[in-house]
Design an enzyme around this catalytic site. Structure first.
Site, PDB file in Angstrom:
ATOM      1  N   ASP A 225      -6.643   1.097   0.635  1.00  0.00           N
ATOM      2  CA  ASP A 225      -6.720   1.132   2.096  1.00  0.00           C
ATOM      3  C   ASP A 225      -8.152   0.746   2.503  1.00  0.00           C
ATOM      4  O   ASP A 225      -8.923   0.276   1.670  1.00  0.00           O
ATOM      5  CB  ASP A 225      -6.302   2.507   2.645  1.00  0.00           C
ATOM      6  CG  ASP A 225      -7.321   3.598   2.310  1.00  0.00           C
ATOM      7  OD1 ASP A 225      -8.319   3.305   1.603  1.00  0.00           O
ATOM      8  OD2 ASP A 225      -7.137   4.744   2.762  1.00  0.00           O
TER       9      ASP A 225
ATOM     10  N   LYS B 103       0.830  -1.201   0.000  1.00  0.00           N
ATOM     11  CA  LYS B 103       0.000   0.000   0.000  1.00  0.00           C
ATOM     12  C   LYS B 103       0.869   1.258   0.000  1.00  0.00           C
ATOM     13  O   LYS B 103       0.662   2.171  -0.809  1.00  0.00           O
ATOM     14  CB  LYS B 103      -0.922   0.028   1.226  1.00  0.00           C
ATOM     15  CG  LYS B 103      -1.936   1.153   1.160  1.00  0.00           C
ATOM     16  CD  LYS B 103      -2.528   1.503   2.505  1.00  0.00           C
ATOM     17  CE  LYS B 103      -1.708   2.578   3.181  1.00  0.00           C
ATOM     18  NZ  LYS B 103      -2.252   3.059   4.432  1.00  0.00           N
TER      19      LYS B 103
END
Ligand code: SF4
Length: 231
Positions: free
Chosen positions: A161, A143
């Protein structure tokens, strides 16, 4: 308390993602991206940063912490330890003190200093700009690598996310739970030129309108494109 909205198709909607063709989903994803970009022309990363390195640091600090708190902490951190070299050389106790308010400060200090050392030793103090190199750095997960690629470098990259996952599922853009699979689903349907901005648009929409427990479908600019719409 109002019932939390399920991720699947809403009763009020005629859209059915289970029967939707890939071409139709692509058209819908493009329309969603365009509508959200019109609604939120300023949507971008809520973390304050001036350089790719500062975004790396801020993103690591944002784990289990609000962006607002990270933005309160980073000015003093960047003023005292502005470069990977300075952060790598600082006593761990000093870094811990500077970042304490973001929580999990011991683990975060270890991650920050390991990342800083690797950037100095392997990349001459410059943040690398490929997924392979970023992901290979200690302290940087997929991420964070995608945030840095898409946001700081403008490379085609989609990060996932919790907000991006929730909204992608609600909008019927993915059925997956795993962030890597969601990322792949989104890359198949979101126009490539929108990859860097699309997650930020979803996050802004999730914070302002499509709340987890009480989505405001009646004022939502994409309610005609959303299978979970209540209107
Ligand atoms: S607020 Fe918009 S995106 Fe969220 S569930 Fe309602 S119609 Fe869908």
């Amino acid at each position: 308390m109002k019932r939390a909205l399920a991720a699947g198709p809403g009763r009020a909607s005629r859209l059915n993602p289970a029967r939707e063709s890939l071409a139709s989903r692509r058209t819908r994803a493009r329309a969603i991206a365009r509508a959200l970009a019109r609604a939120y022309p300023d949507a971008w990363c809520a973390l304050s940063y001036r350089t790719p390195w500062e975004l790396v640091v801020a993103t690591i600090l944002s784990a289990q912490c609000t962006d607002a708190m990270v933005n309160q902490v980073t000015p003093a951190l960047f003023a005292e330890l502005p470069t990977p070299k300075a952060l790598a050389a600082a006593p761990a106790e000093r870094v811990e003190t500077l970042i304490k308010r973001t929580g999990f400060f011991r683990q975060k200090t270890k991650a920050l200093q390991a990342t800083a050392r690797a950037v100095v030793e392997q990349h001459g103090g410059e943040v690398p700009r490929t997924m392979e190199e970023l992901y290979a750095l200690p302290g940087i997960g997929r991420k964070t690598a995608n945030v840095v690629l898409g946001t700081a470098f403008g490379e085609p990259a989609i990060f996932v996310d919790t907000h991006v996952r929730r909204l992608s599922q609600r909008l019927g853009l993915t059925k997956e739970e795993d962030p890597v699979k969601i990322e792949r689903d989104l890359m198949k349907i979101v126009p490539r030129e929108d990859w860097g901005r699309f997650p930020h648009l979803l996050i802004w929409h999730g914070r302002r309108v499509c709340h987890a427990r009480n989505p405001r479908c009646e004022i939502c600019v994409i309610n005609d494109l959303c299978p979970s719409s209540r209107v």
